[in-house]
Design a protein around this motif. Structure first.
Motif, mmCIF file in Angstrom:
data_model
loop_
_atom_site.group_PDB
_atom_site.id
_atom_site.type_symbol
_atom_site.label_atom_id
_atom_site.label_comp_id
_atom_site.label_asym_id
_atom_site.label_seq_id
_atom_site.Cartn_x
_atom_site.Cartn_y
_atom_site.Cartn_z
ATOM 1 N N GLU A 193 32.647 -21.739 35.839
ATOM 2 C CA GLU A 193 32.475 -21.238 37.198
ATOM 3 C C GLU A 193 32.391 -22.427 38.161
ATOM 4 N N ILE A 194 33.083 -22.302 39.288
ATOM 5 C CA ILE A 194 33.020 -23.368 40.288
ATOM 6 C C ILE A 194 31.713 -23.242 41.062
ATOM 7 N N GLU A 195 30.943 -24.316 41.116
ATOM 8 C CA GLU A 195 29.658 -24.278 41.817
ATOM 9 C C GLU A 195 29.692 -25.259 42.989
ATOM 10 N N ALA A 196 29.413 -24.746 44.157
ATOM 11 C CA ALA A 196 29.375 -25.611 45.335
ATOM 12 C C ALA A 196 27.926 -25.935 45.684
ATOM 13 N N ALA A 197 27.704 -27.139 46.158
ATOM 14 C CA ALA A 197 26.347 -27.569 46.489
ATOM 15 C C ALA A 197 25.832 -26.808 47.712
ATOM 16 N N GLU A 198 24.477 -26.656 47.775
ATOM 17 C CA GLU A 198 23.861 -26.102 48.977
ATOM 18 C C GLU A 198 23.964 -27.120 50.107
ATOM 19 N N GLU A 214 34.546 -13.154 48.453
ATOM 20 C CA GLU A 214 33.914 -12.365 49.494
ATOM 21 C C GLU A 214 32.530 -12.881 49.862
ATOM 22 N N ASP A 215 31.779 -13.310 48.845
ATOM 23 C CA ASP A 215 30.382 -13.653 49.095
ATOM 24 C C ASP A 215 30.141 -15.163 49.064
ATOM 25 N N ASP A 216 31.197 -15.956 49.102
ATOM 26 C CA ASP A 216 30.995 -17.396 49.034
ATOM 27 C C ASP A 216 32.073 -18.108 49.851
ATOM 28 N N ASP A 217 31.711 -18.487 51.086
ATOM 29 C CA ASP A 217 32.719 -19.151 51.920
ATOM 30 C C ASP A 217 32.598 -20.673 51.833
ATOM 31 N N ARG A 218 31.933 -21.158 50.765
ATOM 32 C CA ARG A 218 31.778 -22.613 50.611
ATOM 33 C C ARG A 218 32.923 -23.239 49.828
ATOM 34 N N LYS A 277 36.514 -12.461 58.316
ATOM 35 C CA LYS A 277 36.583 -13.677 57.498
ATOM 36 C C LYS A 277 37.937 -13.732 56.795
ATOM 37 N N VAL A 278 38.315 -14.909 56.353
ATOM 38 C CA VAL A 278 39.578 -15.053 55.641
ATOM 39 C C VAL A 278 39.383 -14.610 54.187
ATOM 40 N N ALA A 279 40.221 -13.674 53.739
ATOM 41 C CA ALA A 279 40.230 -13.328 52.315
ATOM 42 C C ALA A 279 41.213 -14.247 51.604
ATOM 43 N N PHE A 280 42.460 -14.254 52.070
ATOM 44 C CA PHE A 280 43.414 -15.215 51.529
ATOM 45 C C PHE A 280 44.547 -15.441 52.515
ATOM 46 N N VAL A 281 45.220 -16.560 52.338
ATOM 47 C CA VAL A 281 46.395 -16.887 53.137
ATOM 48 C C VAL A 281 47.556 -17.063 52.162
ATOM 49 N N ALA A 282 48.673 -16.401 52.462
ATOM 50 C CA ALA A 282 49.866 -16.550 51.642
ATOM 51 C C ALA A 282 50.825 -17.494 52.348
ATOM 52 N N PHE A 283 51.334 -18.468 51.604
ATOM 53 C CA PHE A 283 52.249 -19.440 52.192
ATOM 54 C C PHE A 283 53.620 -18.819 52.421
ATOM 55 N N PRO A 284 54.425 -19.418 53.305
ATOM 56 C CA PRO A 284 55.770 -18.909 53.549
ATOM 57 C C PRO A 284 56.549 -18.777 52.245
ATOM 58 N N GLY A 285 57.245 -17.663 52.117
ATOM 59 C CA GLY A 285 58.106 -17.467 50.952
ATOM 60 C C GLY A 285 57.503 -16.623 49.854
ATOM 61 N N THR A 286 56.182 -16.346 49.914
ATOM 62 C CA THR A 286 55.591 -15.472 48.901
ATOM 63 C C THR A 286 55.813 -14.017 49.307
#
Lengths: 52, 381
Positions: free
Chosen positions: B48-53, B86-90, B263-272
């Motif tokens: 799991e990716i853990e981001a610092a406080e 959704e619950d982690d914008d870090r 909030k941003v859920a995801f961004v799709a790059f050109p061509g997807t």
């Protein structure tokens, strides 16, 4: 058919449905309703299923 | 009340609909169990990716910087998606590809959204959870696998309906929850099957039905791309292809200016499939319990950073997104996860006992079904 054959199944099914929806609609108290709604049928299943 | 003949028919339906799907349902229940706790398991496995406080007002790194760093790690690849949980914008999860229209050789980099430091490279196609997820979603067989499991889900729903119809004739002489433990194992397990089946009925139906809806997810998205997305990007038809997409940060800022409370859920790059060859597809979500599940697509011209179109999702994608938590059980905190797991295990008992009852009955005399179907009721007299 005995009339109350469906009484508890309908009650437990309704509780489940209320629980499933309540959790979707909000957090906090809504979640508590969801835990109760799902918890009662689970408890009923475990109680009748496991007792000797 | 059902006639003996009707009971026999329903029993035939229940037996065969469940027999065909049971093995797959057992597989789905077993693989679904770890998926309920995928964050917790990832945490334990150290994947799991853990981001610092950091203080909430810590300035955010520019997304262009985030991209530059991700691309540096995988030279020769290009951006495909950038997403946030959704619950982690870090954390930004950057998915990189060889070509934006192909899913081969994808790589992912997790980047801290504040410091712009790389946090790790979540494996996309290996590891325990990957195996569980693939078995659960498509049996490693892509779209045909998904649709096959969806068809098994339809059979499950048939089995649930027929099982409910049969509950009454079988329980006629019994109190609710009565389990005849002093009789043969067959009778005991029949009673347990009926009890556990009826207490989990609504949950199992909802999880089964939403699973079937999810099996159609890829096709629904493809339909949406072929209709609404195609309309949205029609004005760009025939334009020369983009040499180099412009600033990702500018595109995201433009989209967020349109809906500042999202909030941003995801961004799709050109061509997807979620954008066009000339657009970033920025998908925003709301912040309250319901709207956080829904997505608002915003198309941003990848050269100029201008918003060119934004629409509400069509009803069928809204239905898909709303149905997902009802399948995953990820919407009511830890107690909900635990209840989901217990219900899942009870369901395994229902499936296994059903299979057992079928095996035992076959081993006994191959008597006509009708006689056996009433046996349970008679035995209670």
């Amino acid at each position: 058919m005995r009339r109350h054959l469906w009484r508890l199944p309908i009650l437990l099914g309704s509780l489940t449905a209320v629980g499933l929806l309540s959790g979707l609609l909000g957090d906090g108290a809504w979640d508590a309703v969801a835990w109760l709604g799902l918890g009662v049928p689970v408890a009923a299943g475990l109680w009748y299923g496991l007792r000797r | 009340m059902l006639s003996t003949r009707a009971v026999r028919r329903w029993q035939w339906v229940h037996t065969w609909s469940s027999l065909v799907c049971t093995v797959f349902m057992l597989l789905l229940c077993l693989t679904g169990l770890p998926l309920i706790f995928h964050h917790e398991i990832g945490h334990l496995l150290g994947t799991e990716i853990e981001a610092a406080e950091m203080p909430a007002d810590t300035p955010r790194a520019s997304l262009d910087e985030v991209m530059r760093l991700a691309l540096q790690r995988y030279p020769g690849k290009q951006g495909m998606f950038v997403s946030q949980e959704e619950d982690d914008d870090r954390v930004w999860y950057v998915t990189l590809c060889e070509r934006p229209d192909s899913n081969d050789n994808l790589k992912q980099v997790a980047v801290d959204a504040r410091s712009g430091q790389a946090l790790g490279d979540p494996p996309l196609d290996s590891g325990f959870m990957y195996v569980m997820r693939s078995l659960h979603i498509d049996l490693f067989a892509g779209l045909p696998g998904m649709l096959f499991l969806g068809a098994m889900g339809v059979l499950l729903l048939v089995a649930l309906v027929s099982g409910t119809v049969l509950y009454a004739p079988f329980m006629r002489k019994l109190r609710f929850g009565e389990v005849r433990r002093d009789r043969s194992p067959r009778v005991k397990w029949l009673d347990l099957h009926n009890l556990l089946g009826i207490v989990t009925l609504v949950w199992f139906t909802v999880v089964g039905a939403t699973g079937v809806i999810n099996a159609w997810a890829d096709l629904l998205v493809k339909y949406w791309q072929a209709t609404e997305v195609a309309q949205m990007v029609a004005p760009y038809q025939g334009q020369p292809p983009l040499q180099q997409p412009g600033s990702l940060q500018a595109a995201v800022s433009a989209a967020r200016a349109l809906a500042p409370d999202m909030k941003v859920a995801f961004v799709a790059f050109p061509g997807t499939g979620f954008s066009s060859p000339h657009h970033y597809g920025v998908f925003l979500r709301g912040t309250d319990a319901v709207s956080a599940r829904l997505l608002k697509p915003v198309l941003v011209d990848a050269a100029t950073g201008q918003v060119t179109d934004s629409r509400e999702l069509p009803w069928y994608l809204t239905a898909l997104l709303i149905s997902q938590p009802l399948h995953f059980g990820d919407y009511g905190g830890r107690p909900m996860q635990i209840l989901w797991a217990v219900l899942d295990i009870i369901t395994i008992v229902v499936l296994a006992s059903g299979l057992y009852l079928w095996v035992v009955r076959r081993r006994q005399a191959p008597a006509p079904d009708a006689k056996l179907s009433m046996q349970a009721g008679e035995a209670a007299r």
